[in-house]
Enzyme design. Structure first.
Site, short mmCIF file in Angstrom:
data_model
loop_
_atom_site.label_atom_id
_atom_site.label_comp_id
_atom_site.label_asym_id
_atom_site.label_seq_id
_atom_site.Cartn_x
_atom_site.Cartn_y
_atom_site.Cartn_z
N CYS A 163 -10.76 0.99 -27.15
CA CYS A 163 -10.98 1.75 -28.39
C CYS A 163 -10.76 3.25 -28.17
O CYS A 163 -10.30 3.95 -29.07
CB CYS A 163 -12.38 1.49 -28.94
SG CYS A 163 -12.51 -0.17 -29.61
N ASN A 173 -16.89 -4.47 -36.77
CA ASN A 173 -16.13 -5.41 -35.95
C ASN A 173 -15.93 -6.73 -36.69
O ASN A 173 -16.76 -7.14 -37.49
CB ASN A 173 -16.77 -5.63 -34.56
CG ASN A 173 -18.21 -6.08 -34.59
OD1 ASN A 173 -18.92 -5.85 -35.57
ND2 ASN A 173 -18.66 -6.70 -33.52
N GLU A 209 -14.84 -10.57 -35.74
CA GLU A 209 -14.55 -11.51 -34.65
C GLU A 209 -13.75 -12.71 -35.16
O GLU A 209 -13.50 -12.84 -36.36
CB GLU A 209 -15.88 -11.93 -34.00
CG GLU A 209 -16.57 -10.73 -33.37
CD GLU A 209 -17.83 -11.10 -32.59
OE1 GLU A 209 -18.33 -12.23 -32.74
OE2 GLU A 209 -18.30 -10.23 -31.83
N GLU A 229 -13.94 0.12 -34.04
CA GLU A 229 -13.11 1.33 -33.98
C GLU A 229 -11.64 1.02 -34.30
O GLU A 229 -10.94 1.85 -34.90
CB GLU A 229 -13.18 1.98 -32.59
CG GLU A 229 -14.58 2.41 -32.16
CD GLU A 229 -15.33 1.32 -31.41
OE1 GLU A 229 -15.19 0.13 -31.75
OE2 GLU A 229 -16.07 1.66 -30.47
N1 THU Z 1 -17.34 -3.99 -29.92
C1 THU Z 1 -16.92 -3.01 -30.79
O1 THU Z 1 -16.74 -3.28 -31.99
N2 THU Z 1 -16.72 -1.76 -30.30
C2 THU Z 1 -16.93 -1.39 -29.01
O2 THU Z 1 -16.66 -0.23 -28.65
C3 THU Z 1 -17.50 -2.34 -28.06
C4 THU Z 1 -17.57 -3.75 -28.51
C5 THU Z 1 -17.52 -5.37 -30.43
C6 THU Z 1 -16.52 -6.36 -29.95
C7 THU Z 1 -17.28 -7.67 -30.13
O3 THU Z 1 -17.10 -8.09 -31.48
C8 THU Z 1 -18.72 -7.27 -29.92
O4 THU Z 1 -18.78 -5.86 -30.02
C9 THU Z 1 -19.30 -7.69 -28.56
O5 THU Z 1 -18.50 -7.25 -27.53
#
Ligand code: THU
Length: 144
Positions: free
Chosen positions: A102, A46, A48, A59
């Site tokens: 996702c 991920n 941010e 994903e």
């Molecule tokens: N997040 C993901 O990368 N995938 C998911 O399926 C759920 C949430 C990330 C988004 C954000 O950067 C962090 O987790 C907290 O929500």
């Protein structure tokens, strides 16, 4: 064509990707990995953003990596390169089931047969996202 999926390997790849996550705002790093129909392993984390809503889930990044590398190509075609299995982990390496958005993004490149790692073991995406919006819905209004 991939016939056997080792989810332990997928989880390890997801953990490795998770260590490179950029998650300073949530403090919740996520890693995702997949095996494609051609046997390619891909992974992502991920990413941010200070403008919170712009953050990318692991994903979504995974699909972008796969398409950019040519590992995922025209999955709607019989010969298309597609996602076969996906594993997602949190910062402790625990299995994480993809969020709703996702699931839709993964559906585009894996279809309902895509196997998703869950705490209950691998499950087809079609079970996790039943009655999904798909190309047939668009075809209906286009009169195709
Ligand atoms: N997040 C993901 O990368 N995938 C998911 O399926 C759920 C949430 C990330 C988004 C954000 O950067 C962090 O987790 C907290 O929500």
């Amino acid at each position: 064509m991939v016939t056997h999926v080792d989810f332990d390997v997928l989880r390890k790849c997801a953990v490795d990707a998770m260590t490179r996550a950029y998650a300073p705002y949530s403090g919740f790093p996520v890693g995702a990995s997949a095996i494609t129909s051609e046997g390619e392993l891909i992974s992502a984390a991920n990413v941010e953003n200070v403008s919170y809503g712009l953050g990318l889930c692991a994903e979504v990044a995974l699909v972008s990596v796969g398409v950019s590398r040519g590992a995922l190509v025209e999955p709607s075609r019989v010969s298309g390169r597609r996602l076969v299995a996906v594993a997602v982990v949190d910062g402790d390496g625990r299995v994480l089931t993809p969020c709703g958005r996702c699931r839709q993004v993964l559906l585009e490149f894996g279809g309902p047969e895509l196997m998703i790692d869950t705490v209950d073991g691998p499950r087809p995406l079609g079970e996790l996202l039943p009655d999904a919006f798909g190309p047939a819905d668009l075809d209906r209004v286009r009169g195709a």
